[in-house]
Design an enzyme around this catalytic site. Structure first.
Site, PDB file in Angstrom:
ATOM      1  N   GLU A 192      -6.068  -5.885   3.797  1.00 19.03           N
ATOM      2  CA  GLU A 192      -6.075  -7.107   2.965  1.00 19.03           C
ATOM      3  C   GLU A 192      -7.224  -7.074   1.953  1.00 19.03           C
TER       4      GLU A 192
ATOM      5  N   THR B  73       0.827  -1.210   0.000  1.00 20.15           N
ATOM      6  CA  THR B  73       0.000   0.000   0.000  1.00 20.15           C
ATOM      7  C   THR B  73       0.862   1.261   0.000  1.00 20.15           C
ATOM      8  N   GLU B  74       0.408   2.268  -0.722  1.00 24.24           N
ATOM      9  CA  GLU B  74       1.109   3.559  -0.778  1.00 24.24           C
ATOM     10  C   GLU B  74       0.144   4.680  -0.374  1.00 24.24           C
TER      11      GLU B  74
ATOM     12  N   PHE C 150     -13.609  -2.926 -12.073  1.00 18.97           N
ATOM     13  CA  PHE C 150     -12.456  -2.079 -11.731  1.00 18.97           C
ATOM     14  C   PHE C 150     -11.898  -1.344 -12.956  1.00 18.97           C
TER      15      PHE C 150
ATOM     16  N   ASN D  43      -3.563 -13.845  -0.963  1.00 21.16           N
ATOM     17  CA  ASN D  43      -4.447 -15.020  -0.877  1.00 21.16           C
ATOM     18  C   ASN D  43      -4.209 -15.765   0.424  1.00 21.16           C
TER      19      ASN D  43
HETATM   20  P1  TGC Z   1      -6.026  -7.626 -12.147  1.00 19.48           P
HETATM   21  O1  TGC Z   1      -5.854  -6.996 -13.498  1.00 19.48           O
HETATM   22  O2  TGC Z   1      -7.293  -8.309 -11.805  1.00 19.48           O
HETATM   23  O3  TGC Z   1      -4.814  -8.666 -11.908  1.00 19.48           O
HETATM   24  C1  TGC Z   1      -3.460  -8.292 -12.152  1.00 19.48           C
HETATM   25  C2  TGC Z   1      -2.648  -9.572 -12.145  1.00 19.48           C
HETATM   26  O4  TGC Z   1      -2.692 -10.167 -10.857  1.00 19.48           O
HETATM   27  C3  TGC Z   1      -3.309 -11.463 -10.927  1.00 19.48           C
HETATM   28  N1  TGC Z   1      -4.167 -11.606  -9.760  1.00 19.48           N
HETATM   29  C4  TGC Z   1      -3.955 -12.511  -8.812  1.00 19.48           C
HETATM   30  N2  TGC Z   1      -3.021 -13.467  -8.679  1.00 19.48           N
HETATM   31  C5  TGC Z   1      -3.061 -14.224  -7.576  1.00 19.48           C
HETATM   32  N3  TGC Z   1      -3.986 -14.061  -6.620  1.00 19.48           N
HETATM   33  C6  TGC Z   1      -4.932 -13.100  -6.701  1.00 19.48           C
HETATM   34  N4  TGC Z   1      -5.811 -12.929  -5.724  1.00 19.48           N
HETATM   35  C7  TGC Z   1      -4.944 -12.277  -7.834  1.00 19.48           C
HETATM   36  N5  TGC Z   1      -5.710 -11.223  -8.234  1.00 19.48           N
HETATM   37  C8  TGC Z   1      -5.228 -10.830  -9.409  1.00 19.48           C
HETATM   38  C9  TGC Z   1      -4.102 -11.453 -12.226  1.00 19.48           C
HETATM   39  O5  TGC Z   1      -4.290 -12.772 -12.726  1.00 19.48           O
HETATM   40  C10 TGC Z   1      -3.190 -10.639 -13.103  1.00 19.48           C
HETATM   41  O6  TGC Z   1      -2.114 -11.461 -13.494  1.00 19.48           O
HETATM   42  P2  TGC Z   1      -1.401 -11.269 -14.942  1.00 19.48           P
HETATM   43  O7  TGC Z   1      -0.382 -12.354 -15.012  1.00 19.48           O
HETATM   44  O8  TGC Z   1      -2.494 -11.370 -15.951  1.00 19.48           O
HETATM   45  O9  TGC Z   1      -0.798  -9.891 -14.912  1.00 19.48           O
HETATM   46  O10 TGC Z   1      -5.702  -6.544 -11.053  1.00 19.48           O
HETATM   47  P3  TGC Z   1      -6.342  -5.131 -10.777  1.00 19.48           P
HETATM   48  O11 TGC Z   1      -5.257  -4.115 -10.807  1.00 19.48           O
HETATM   49  O12 TGC Z   1      -7.533  -4.895 -11.664  1.00 19.48           O
HETATM   50  O13 TGC Z   1      -6.782  -5.311  -9.244  1.00 19.48           O
HETATM   51  C11 TGC Z   1      -7.951  -5.828  -8.874  1.00 19.48           C
HETATM   52  C12 TGC Z   1      -8.180  -5.704  -7.345  1.00 19.48           C
HETATM   53  C13 TGC Z   1      -8.910  -4.422  -7.004  1.00 19.48           C
HETATM   54  C14 TGC Z   1      -9.034  -6.896  -6.969  1.00 19.48           C
HETATM   55  C15 TGC Z   1      -6.856  -5.714  -6.540  1.00 19.48           C
HETATM   56  O14 TGC Z   1      -6.140  -4.603  -6.820  1.00 19.48           O
HETATM   57  C16 TGC Z   1      -7.042  -5.842  -5.069  1.00 19.48           C
HETATM   58  O15 TGC Z   1      -7.193  -6.934  -4.533  1.00 19.48           O
HETATM   59  N6  TGC Z   1      -6.981  -4.691  -4.327  1.00 19.48           N
HETATM   60  C17 TGC Z   1      -6.957  -4.720  -2.877  1.00 19.48           C
HETATM   61  C18 TGC Z   1      -5.581  -4.346  -2.379  1.00 19.48           C
HETATM   62  C19 TGC Z   1      -5.213  -5.088  -1.125  1.00 19.48           C
HETATM   63  O16 TGC Z   1      -5.765  -6.114  -0.769  1.00 19.48           O
HETATM   64  N7  TGC Z   1      -4.184  -4.610  -0.469  1.00 19.48           N
HETATM   65  C20 TGC Z   1      -3.692  -5.266   0.722  1.00 19.48           C
HETATM   66  C21 TGC Z   1      -2.386  -4.675   1.157  1.00 19.48           C
HETATM   67  S1  TGC Z   1      -1.508  -5.705   2.267  1.00 19.48           S
HETATM   68  C22 TGC Z   1      -2.356  -5.604   3.720  1.00 19.48           C
HETATM   69  O17 TGC Z   1      -3.384  -5.028   3.843  1.00 19.48           O
HETATM   70  C23 TGC Z   1      -1.722  -6.303   4.843  1.00 19.48           C
HETATM   71  S2  TGC Z   1      -2.511  -6.175   6.368  1.00 19.48           S
HETATM   72  C24 TGC Z   1      -1.500  -7.156   7.238  1.00 19.48           C
HETATM   73  C25 TGC Z   1      -1.938  -7.481   8.600  1.00 19.48           C
HETATM   74  O18 TGC Z   1      -1.613  -6.695   9.535  1.00 19.48           O
HETATM   75  O19 TGC Z   1      -2.535  -8.593   8.805  1.00 19.48           O
HETATM   76  P1  FAD Z   2      -8.900   3.388  -0.368  1.00 21.66           P
HETATM   77  O1  FAD Z   2      -8.395   2.453  -1.398  1.00 21.66           O
HETATM   78  O2  FAD Z   2      -8.659   4.839  -0.561  1.00 21.66           O
HETATM   79  O3  FAD Z   2     -10.472   3.115  -0.204  1.00 21.66           O
HETATM   80  C1  FAD Z   2     -11.315   4.021   0.526  1.00 21.66           C
HETATM   81  C2  FAD Z   2     -12.760   3.541   0.361  1.00 21.66           C
HETATM   82  O4  FAD Z   2     -13.097   3.547  -1.010  1.00 21.66           O
HETATM   83  C3  FAD Z   2     -12.960   2.109   0.833  1.00 21.66           C
HETATM   84  O5  FAD Z   2     -14.207   1.967   1.469  1.00 21.66           O
HETATM   85  C4  FAD Z   2     -12.950   1.293  -0.451  1.00 21.66           C
HETATM   86  O6  FAD Z   2     -13.715   0.089  -0.349  1.00 21.66           O
HETATM   87  C5  FAD Z   2     -13.589   2.285  -1.410  1.00 21.66           C
HETATM   88  N1  FAD Z   2     -13.213   2.005  -2.797  1.00 21.66           N
HETATM   89  C6  FAD Z   2     -11.980   2.054  -3.350  1.00 21.66           C
HETATM   90  N2  FAD Z   2     -12.021   1.682  -4.635  1.00 21.66           N
HETATM   91  C7  FAD Z   2     -13.315   1.375  -4.904  1.00 21.66           C
HETATM   92  C8  FAD Z   2     -14.001   0.892  -6.045  1.00 21.66           C
HETATM   93  N3  FAD Z   2     -13.368   0.624  -7.189  1.00 21.66           N
HETATM   94  N4  FAD Z   2     -15.335   0.706  -5.951  1.00 21.66           N
HETATM   95  C9  FAD Z   2     -15.999   0.926  -4.800  1.00 21.66           C
HETATM   96  N5  FAD Z   2     -15.395   1.378  -3.663  1.00 21.66           N
HETATM   97  C10 FAD Z   2     -14.066   1.583  -3.728  1.00 21.66           C
HETATM   98  N6  FAD Z   2      -0.906  -2.507   3.590  1.00 21.66           N
HETATM   99  C11 FAD Z   2       0.264  -3.134   3.306  1.00 21.66           C
HETATM  100  O7  FAD Z   2       0.733  -3.119   2.163  1.00 21.66           O
HETATM  101  N7  FAD Z   2       0.952  -3.798   4.274  1.00 21.66           N
HETATM  102  C12 FAD Z   2       0.522  -3.874   5.560  1.00 21.66           C
HETATM  103  O8  FAD Z   2       1.184  -4.510   6.407  1.00 21.66           O
HETATM  104  C13 FAD Z   2      -0.695  -3.186   5.904  1.00 21.66           C
HETATM  105  N8  FAD Z   2      -1.120  -3.152   7.207  1.00 21.66           N
HETATM  106  C14 FAD Z   2      -2.184  -2.339   7.531  1.00 21.66           C
HETATM  107  C15 FAD Z   2      -2.486  -2.114   8.890  1.00 21.66           C
HETATM  108  C16 FAD Z   2      -3.526  -1.253   9.224  1.00 21.66           C
HETATM  109  C17 FAD Z   2      -3.799  -0.976  10.675  1.00 21.66           C
HETATM  110  C18 FAD Z   2      -4.305  -0.641   8.212  1.00 21.66           C
HETATM  111  C19 FAD Z   2      -5.444   0.260   8.556  1.00 21.66           C
HETATM  112  C20 FAD Z   2      -4.008  -0.873   6.889  1.00 21.66           C
HETATM  113  C21 FAD Z   2      -2.935  -1.694   6.528  1.00 21.66           C
HETATM  114  N9  FAD Z   2      -2.551  -1.842   5.175  1.00 21.66           N
HETATM  115  C22 FAD Z   2      -1.389  -2.508   4.861  1.00 21.66           C
HETATM  116  C23 FAD Z   2      -3.226  -1.075   4.138  1.00 21.66           C
HETATM  117  C24 FAD Z   2      -4.585  -1.652   3.703  1.00 21.66           C
HETATM  118  O9  FAD Z   2      -4.427  -2.789   2.913  1.00 21.66           O
HETATM  119  C25 FAD Z   2      -5.328  -0.542   2.970  1.00 21.66           C
HETATM  120  O10 FAD Z   2      -5.750   0.390   3.957  1.00 21.66           O
HETATM  121  C26 FAD Z   2      -6.521  -1.051   2.182  1.00 21.66           C
HETATM  122  O11 FAD Z   2      -6.095  -1.871   1.105  1.00 21.66           O
HETATM  123  C27 FAD Z   2      -7.405   0.076   1.648  1.00 21.66           C
HETATM  124  O12 FAD Z   2      -6.656   1.077   1.060  1.00 21.66           O
HETATM  125  P2  FAD Z   2      -6.899   2.635   1.488  1.00 21.66           P
HETATM  126  O13 FAD Z   2      -6.833   2.692   2.973  1.00 21.66           O
HETATM  127  O14 FAD Z   2      -5.948   3.444   0.698  1.00 21.66           O
HETATM  128  O15 FAD Z   2      -8.371   2.931   1.077  1.00 21.66           O
END
Ligand code: TGC
Ligand code: FAD
Length: 395
Positions: free
Chosen positions: A374, A142-143, A394, A251
């Site tokens: 996540e 995340t950025e 998206f 995942n």
């Molecule tokens: P999209 O065009 O759909 O896919 C791009 C490429 O990625 C592949 N792919 C996957 N591969 C494995 N597992 C998955 N779940 C995958 N989803 C997509 C896809 O096949 C493709 O591959 P290729 O080879 O064709 O390039 O991607 P998109 O840019 O349209 O994104 C779709 C979307 C919105 C679902 C995705 O960006 C998303 O899941 N956004 C959410 C971001 C997120 O979950 N961030 C989490 C940050 S880490 C965190 O929060 C840690 S918290 C830690 C803690 O304290 O527990």
């Molecule tokens: P945004 O993406 O700005 O979203 C804001 C709101 O808009 C949300 O309700 C969202 O659902 C909605 N929204 C966005 N896009 C759409 C759309 N296309 N359609 C409809 N609604 C939409 N990240 C890491 O990489 N590593 C970590 O270890 C990590 N740890 C974390 C720990 C904490 C305590 C927290 C709070 C976050 C952490 N994260 C980490 C980041 C986390 O994964 C992000 O906060 C999360 O993915 C959402 O991104 P954002 O906060 O920028 O919200």
């Protein structure tokens, strides 16, 4: 105000799902449950109050096998199956979502990418020490300007002979201020996403802490800032390119959260059930009122559905057949379920529910983060929507 010291938690298994589990699962669960009662419950309210991370628990988490339970033993993991991994996350989150986060990040977001995409040298250098808790890692995706849409990331690497020059910033990174290394995702000059292992102390790399969280207060969160950081090419994960690298890690972690959230829900339900039996109003226990029974009956129904959902997901995961969309459905459903239960449980506790004598308000506040990280609740809904319709909302 006295801080909750006693832990009277009792597990609830309304549909005898335990019969579907193996002895190893039950043993692992009991060991972690005992550890949570002894090491987490007595201190967690205090640490959450002070917004401080109990970093001494990293080593203990390693000792109970919470880091990479389903990764191979020779690479620092526990050599167990995916259901054991899930069950361990459930018990940890029964204690606190922040404690489960410590384990999720280390195992699924740091050890897993090094195991799955790293060179043999990288695996040998880092995995045993990560598994033993001698090194702590964090995961930077995340950025500041790119949360739900990591494809837009600005963090970048530029070729400079035997190294890359890394610039950019990551935001909201669990464990970053205390981590020895970061797995960082950045774009190269061709716009392709690569994973790099960046060690603490590398010039130009800093990890400022983020303060002021009302949620996940016992977990430490920070930034990752890169200012012309020279990262040797040997630190790049050689076996992956593109977003599927970080998403594959997600995942794993989302799967663990689907299990984990049930732990928080169970703790809230258990506390509410006990309180409703002990607390009397109008001359009878709260549990005797129909409105309280409605709350409790709906809670255990939702918990039971969630338990069955993750059990099935776990059996699919053991066969390598759990799809990312199935994992999204379980993460979304179970975290939302847990948050709703925490809110209802808080009501059953009345005024006492807002205090730290009971765990419900802490779980409730934690789950607001779990609903967002996540992949947010709505992003997972759109992943399901994409999967069932074939239409991508998206793009
Ligand atoms: P999209 O065009 O759909 O896919 C791009 C490429 O990625 C592949 N792919 C996957 N591969 C494995 N597992 C998955 N779940 C995958 N989803 C997509 C896809 O096949 C493709 O591959 P290729 O080879 O064709 O390039 O991607 P998109 O840019 O349209 O994104 C779709 C979307 C919105 C679902 C995705 O960006 C998303 O899941 N956004 C959410 C971001 C997120 O979950 N961030 C989490 C940050 S880490 C965190 O929060 C840690 S918290 C830690 C803690 O304290 O527990
Ligand atoms: P945004 O993406 O700005 O979203 C804001 C709101 O808009 C949300 O309700 C969202 O659902 C909605 N929204 C966005 N896009 C759409 C759309 N296309 N359609 C409809 N609604 C939409 N990240 C890491 O990489 N590593 C970590 O270890 C990590 N740890 C974390 C720990 C904490 C305590 C927290 C709070 C976050 C952490 N994260 C980490 C980041 C986390 O994964 C992000 O906060 C999360 O993915 C959402 O991104 P954002 O906060 O920028 O919200």
């Amino acid at each position: 105000m006295s801080i909750r010291q006693e832990d009277r938690y009792t597990y609830h298994d309304y549909y005898q799902v335990d019969e579907l589990l193996e002895d190893d699962h039950l043993l692992a669960r009991q060991a972690v449950r005992d550890w949570v009662k002894q090491a987490v419950t007595p201190i967690i309210e205090d640490y959450a109050n002070r917004a401080e991370c109990p970093t001494h628990l990293f080593k203990e988490l390693a000792d109970i096998g919470a880091f990479g339970p389903s990764l191979p033993v020779e690479y620092g993991g526990g050599g167990m199956d995916e259901i054991a991994y899930g069950i361990i996350m459930q018990e940890l989150e029964r204690g606190d979502s922040g404690i489960r986060s410590m384990a999720s990040v280390q195992g699924s977001l740091v050890m897993y990418p090094i195991y799955a995409f790293g060179s043999e040298e990288q695996k040998k250098k880092y995995l045993p020490k990560l598994g033993s808790g001698d090194l702590i890692g964090c995961f930077g995706l995340t950025e500041p300007n790119h949360g739900s849409n990591p494809a837009g990331m600005e963090t970048n690497i530029r070729d400079d002979g035997d190294a890359y020059i890394l610039n950019g910033a990551k935001m909201w990174i669990t464990n970053s201020p205390v981590a020895d290394l970061a797995v960082v995702w950045a774009k190269n000059e061709m716009g392709k996403i690569k994973g790099l292992i960046v060690e603490k102390g590398t010039p130009g790399f800093s990890t400022p802490e983020i303060h002021g969280k009302w949620s996940l207060r016992a977990s430490i969160t920070g930034e990752l800032v890169f200012e012309d950081v020279r990262v040797p090419k040997s630190q790049v994960l050689p076996n992956v390119e593109g977003l599927k690298g970080p998403f594959s890690c997600l995942n794993k972690a989302r799967y663990g959260i689907a299990w984990g959230a049930i732990g928080a829900a169970l703790d809230c339900y258990d506390s509410a059930l006990r309180y409703s039996l002990e607390r009397k109003q109008f001359g009878r226990p709260l549990a005797g009122f129909q409105l309280t029974q409605k709350k409790l009956a709906e809670m255990i129904t939702e918990i039971t559905k969630a338990q069955l959902l993750v059990w099935r997901l776990g059996t699919l995961a053991n066969k390598g057949k759990a799809s990312p969309a199935q994992i999204s459905m379980a993460k979304r459903n179970n975290v939302h379920m847990a948050l709703e239960i925490a809110r209802e449980a808080r009501q059953i506790h009345g005024g006492m529910g807002i205090t730290n004598e009971y765990p419900v308000m802490r779980h409730m506040m934690n789950l607001e983060t779990v609903l967002t990280y996540e992949g947010t609740h709505d992003i997972h809904l759109l992943i399901t929507g994409h999967d069932v319709t074939g239409e991508n909302a998206f793009t």
